[in-house]
Design a protein around this motif. Structure first.
Motif, PDB file in Angstrom:
ATOM      1  N   GLU A   1     -13.158  28.050  43.111  1.00  0.00           N
ATOM      2  CA  GLU A   1     -13.031  29.551  43.383  1.00  0.00           C
ATOM      3  C   GLU A   1     -12.848  30.486  42.108  1.00  0.00           C
ATOM      4  O   GLU A   1     -12.201  31.180  42.009  1.00  0.00           O
ATOM      5  CB  GLU A   1     -11.860  29.679  44.278  1.00  0.00           C
ATOM      6  N   GLY A   2     -13.331  29.903  41.106  1.00  0.00           N
ATOM      7  CA  GLY A   2     -13.497  30.625  39.770  1.00  0.00           C
ATOM      8  C   GLY A   2     -12.374  30.359  38.638  1.00  0.00           C
ATOM      9  O   GLY A   2     -12.304  30.898  37.714  1.00  0.00           O
ATOM     10  N   SER A   3     -11.755  29.104  38.966  1.00  0.00           N
ATOM     11  CA  SER A   3     -10.840  28.678  37.918  1.00  0.00           C
ATOM     12  C   SER A   3     -11.003  27.266  37.538  1.00  0.00           C
ATOM     13  O   SER A   3     -11.473  26.588  38.259  1.00  0.00           O
ATOM     14  CB  SER A   3      -9.482  28.616  38.543  1.00  0.00           C
TER      15      SER A   3
ATOM     16  N   ALA B   1      -1.833  30.305  44.325  1.00  0.00           N
ATOM     17  CA  ALA B   1      -1.291  29.595  45.508  1.00  0.00           C
ATOM     18  C   ALA B   1      -0.172  28.618  45.207  1.00  0.00           C
ATOM     19  O   ALA B   1      -0.488  27.418  44.581  1.00  0.00           O
ATOM     20  CB  ALA B   1      -2.460  28.759  46.026  1.00  0.00           C
ATOM     21  N   VAL B   2       1.107  29.056  45.287  1.00  0.00           N
ATOM     22  CA  VAL B   2       2.195  28.339  44.688  1.00  0.00           C
ATOM     23  C   VAL B   2       2.878  27.298  45.373  1.00  0.00           C
ATOM     24  O   VAL B   2       3.525  26.351  44.783  1.00  0.00           O
ATOM     25  CB  VAL B   2       3.195  29.302  44.169  1.00  0.00           C
TER      26      VAL B   2
ATOM     27  N   ARG C   1      -4.319  21.565  39.953  1.00  0.00           N
ATOM     28  CA  ARG C   1      -3.670  22.243  38.817  1.00  0.00           C
ATOM     29  C   ARG C   1      -4.737  22.999  38.001  1.00  0.00           C
ATOM     30  O   ARG C   1      -5.702  22.674  37.721  1.00  0.00           O
ATOM     31  CB  ARG C   1      -3.007  21.011  38.092  1.00  0.00           C
ATOM     32  N   TRP C   2      -4.202  24.073  37.660  1.00  0.00           N
ATOM     33  CA  TRP C   2      -5.021  25.044  36.752  1.00  0.00           C
ATOM     34  C   TRP C   2      -4.997  24.495  35.378  1.00  0.00           C
ATOM     35  O   TRP C   2      -4.197  23.837  34.992  1.00  0.00           O
ATOM     36  CB  TRP C   2      -4.186  26.152  36.793  1.00  0.00           C
ATOM     37  N   ASN C   3      -6.211  24.370  34.693  1.00  0.00           N
ATOM     38  CA  ASN C   3      -6.423  24.091  33.273  1.00  0.00           C
ATOM     39  C   ASN C   3      -5.922  25.189  32.292  1.00  0.00           C
ATOM     40  O   ASN C   3      -6.820  26.195  32.200  1.00  0.00           O
ATOM     41  CB  ASN C   3      -7.937  23.711  33.215  1.00  0.00           C
ATOM     42  N   LEU C   4      -4.811  24.751  31.894  1.00  0.00           N
ATOM     43  CA  LEU C   4      -4.048  26.006  31.141  1.00  0.00           C
ATOM     44  C   LEU C   4      -4.678  26.160  29.893  1.00  0.00           C
ATOM     45  O   LEU C   4      -4.648  27.201  29.098  1.00  0.00           O
ATOM     46  CB  LEU C   4      -2.615  25.720  30.950  1.00  0.00           C
TER      47      LEU C   4
ATOM     48  N   ALA D   1      -0.375  26.620  38.953  1.00  0.00           N
ATOM     49  CA  ALA D   1      -1.016  26.919  40.399  1.00  0.00           C
ATOM     50  C   ALA D   1      -2.345  27.319  40.217  1.00  0.00           C
ATOM     51  O   ALA D   1      -2.651  28.177  39.066  1.00  0.00           O
ATOM     52  CB  ALA D   1      -0.215  27.531  41.241  1.00  0.00           C
ATOM     53  N   VAL D   2      -3.081  27.029  40.814  1.00  0.00           N
ATOM     54  CA  VAL D   2      -4.518  27.297  40.825  1.00  0.00           C
ATOM     55  C   VAL D   2      -4.630  28.894  41.159  1.00  0.00           C
ATOM     56  O   VAL D   2      -4.305  29.201  42.113  1.00  0.00           O
ATOM     57  CB  VAL D   2      -5.828  26.498  41.521  1.00  0.00           C
ATOM     58  N   SER D   3      -5.503  29.729  40.209  1.00  0.00           N
ATOM     59  CA  SER D   3      -5.770  31.002  40.651  1.00  0.00           C
ATOM     60  C   SER D   3      -7.147  31.027  41.515  1.00  0.00           C
ATOM     61  O   SER D   3      -8.063  30.206  41.142  1.00  0.00           O
ATOM     62  CB  SER D   3      -6.020  31.828  39.275  1.00  0.00           C
ATOM     63  N   ARG D   4      -7.097  31.473  42.522  1.00  0.00           N
ATOM     64  CA  ARG D   4      -7.847  31.343  43.671  1.00  0.00           C
ATOM     65  C   ARG D   4      -7.824  32.354  44.550  1.00  0.00           C
ATOM     66  O   ARG D   4      -7.229  33.488  44.566  1.00  0.00           O
ATOM     67  CB  ARG D   4      -8.259  29.968  44.588  1.00  0.00           C
TER      68      ARG D   4
END
Length: 489
Positions: free
Chosen positions: A183-185, A389-390, A266-269, A410-413
């Motif tokens: 979803e964009g992340s 989404a924490v 997990r978000w790829n930081l 947390a992934v930004s979605r």
């Protein structure tokens, strides 16, 4: 399409009137282009309307569909890709090809029949089947391949659940899927044998053609329903004429497996976002929460007809779109703000049918808790934003639940699932001025009132924060024929 460039999306309406949305596109400062009933009038039958929008600071996998009535279920949807600019690196090598896989449950009845059924006060039963890119496949049947892969090459598959109400599990015979974007992340790249894709969600995976040259089945099957429905699609290795094995990979059982999978995302930081700065440069976990809103979904009979809602209110669309009424300073004639409380009653037994609009202060950092008291799976979407989404946990939310929040990666979605008798929490800054829809992605529930709108007004009334109403905007309801208000400067 490429992010940061202005794009045109022309829709033609051949029925009574419709609007079209690009689900997940944020339309920064520009809710006029969002294509929902709260922001724009339907496109008149037999006419065209061109949406002008800029997928600013976004990349990823999305889809579009008509939002009025149930026209989406006559096949009115398609995939949408927003590519990174060439100068910005992505955290994986360019794939050999890029495929869109649109998954969805379906009913054999037409959209008009389904609409009449819901209008009569009844809810829909189980769907009749599952489709992949609009097609139903049969194991052992003469299925033409949907996709072809060259041995040794890696391909990107963009998976989107465009269905009516069902979570779908997706898997490919003998192949691992490396999840790379959601979803964009960009996300941490873990391998999966199967993925639960909830309604409204989109994933991008890499699949390498590293098996024997033959056909392989993609499998999509429903989850969390009393009866499992499934379909298959064929992936063919180039030059092969060997049919796929009829032994299909089995779907997981229960929702604990699905919840654990959610926790693995997990978000790829360190990956670059749409701009050449790391995604993790925004430290959302260090921001103080200024407002907490709990949204509890419920079902009730109103005048003998089934309705759904949030916090005791079942939303109904108005003849004059909410944003137009607000922009023309006539909101009090169409709706009231804040008809629900941030903390609902402990038990909701009835529903009131009226427009449901929350007013949220511009640029505040807000916590939203979706609490699901039902035994069915839920999926919720927010237009105009990405959120973090924490957490998602069983039971009911309490302030102590914040101890379990993922405040790092947390992934930004834009869409989050809520399991039966469970809750999910999201965090975000409301920095995108406009009128934005929060809704159930279960189309039956959304159509019958399980949605609301968030009004985010900039006190400056400046082009810095929000664009003027487009000159090609259709006007309807009480603002039809009125001159446009003075433009922002």
């Amino acid at each position: 399409m490429e992010r940061d460039l202005w794009n045109r999306f022309t829709s033609r309406c051949s029925s009574k009137g419709d609007s079209y949305q690009r689900s997940g596109i944020q339309h920064r400062k520009n809710c006029w282009q969002d294509g929902v009933a709260g922001t724009s009038c339907p496109i008149p039958a037999g006419q065209n309307f061109t949406y002008h929008f800029q997928p600013k600071d976004q990349i990823g996998s999305y889809f579009y569909y008509p939002t009025t009535s149930l026209h989406r279920f006559a096949g009115g949807f398609g995939g949408l890709r927003v590519n990174s600019r060439l100068l910005i690196p992505v955290p994986y090598a360019d794939p050999e090809d890029d495929y869109t896989v649109l998954l969805g449950d379906w009913y054999t009845s037409g959209h008009t029949t389904l609409k009449n059924f819901l209008d009569s006060g009844r809810t829909l039963g189980l769907p009749n089947g599952v489709l992949i890119n609009g097609k139903y496949g049969k194991v052992g049947g003469k299925n033409e391949p949907l996709f072809t892969m060259k041995p040794g090459k890696t391909y990107k598959y963009r998976l989107c659940n465009v269905g009516f109400k069902s979570t779908l599990n997706f898997r490919i015979q003998n192949h691992k899927m490396k999840l790379v974007e959601m979803e964009g992340s960009h996300v941490l790249q873990n391998d999966y044998d199967a993925l639960d894709v909830h309604v409204g969600q989109c994933f991008a995976v890499l699949v390498t053609a590293n098996q024997a040259a033959k056909d392989y089945y993609m499998v999509a099957s429903t989850r969390f329903l009393k009866k499992e429905l499934s379909t298959v699609g064929v992936i063919r290795y180039a030059g092969s004429n060997v049919q796929a094995s009829t032994e299909l990979p089995k779907a997981p059982i229960g929702w604990a497996w699905s919840l654990n999978q959610f926790r693995s995302f997990r978000w790829n930081l360190t990956a670059s976002a749409a701009r050449p700065n790391p995604q993790g440069s925004y430290h959302y976990g260090r921001i103080n929460i200024t407002r907490s809103i709990k949204l509890v979904n419920s079902k009730s009979l109103v005048n003998g007809k089934a309705r759904f809602g949030f916090n005791g209110v079942s939303h109904v669309d108005t003849e004059t779109p909410l944003k137009l009424a607000e922009y023309f300073q006539m909101a009090e004639k169409v709706f009231k703000y804040n008809v629900i409380k941030d903390e609902p009653a402990s038990k909701i037994t009835t529903l009131t049918i009226q427009p449901n609009v929350l007013n949220i202060t511009f640029r505040t950092f807000v916590e939203i808790i979706f609490e699901n008291h039902d035994k069915s799976m839920q999926s919720f979407h927010l237009d105009g934003y990405s959120f973090f989404a924490v957490a998602s946990e069983p039971g009911r939310w309490t302030p102590e639940s914040r101890k379990n929040y993922n405040l790092l990666d947390a992934v930004s979605r834009h869409t989050v699932q809520v399991y039966p008798k469970s809750w999910s929490a999201i965090l975000l800054t409301f920095d995108n001025a406009g009128m934005w829809n929060i809704r159930s992605e279960n189309s039956e529930r959304r159509y019958l009132g399980e949605q609301l709108y968030v009004s985010v007004l900039s006190p400056e009334k400046s082009l810095r924060d929000e664009y003027n109403i487009p000159l090609n905007t259709n006007l309807c309801g009480i603002v039809k024929g009125l001159p446009l208000p003075a433009s922002y400067t």
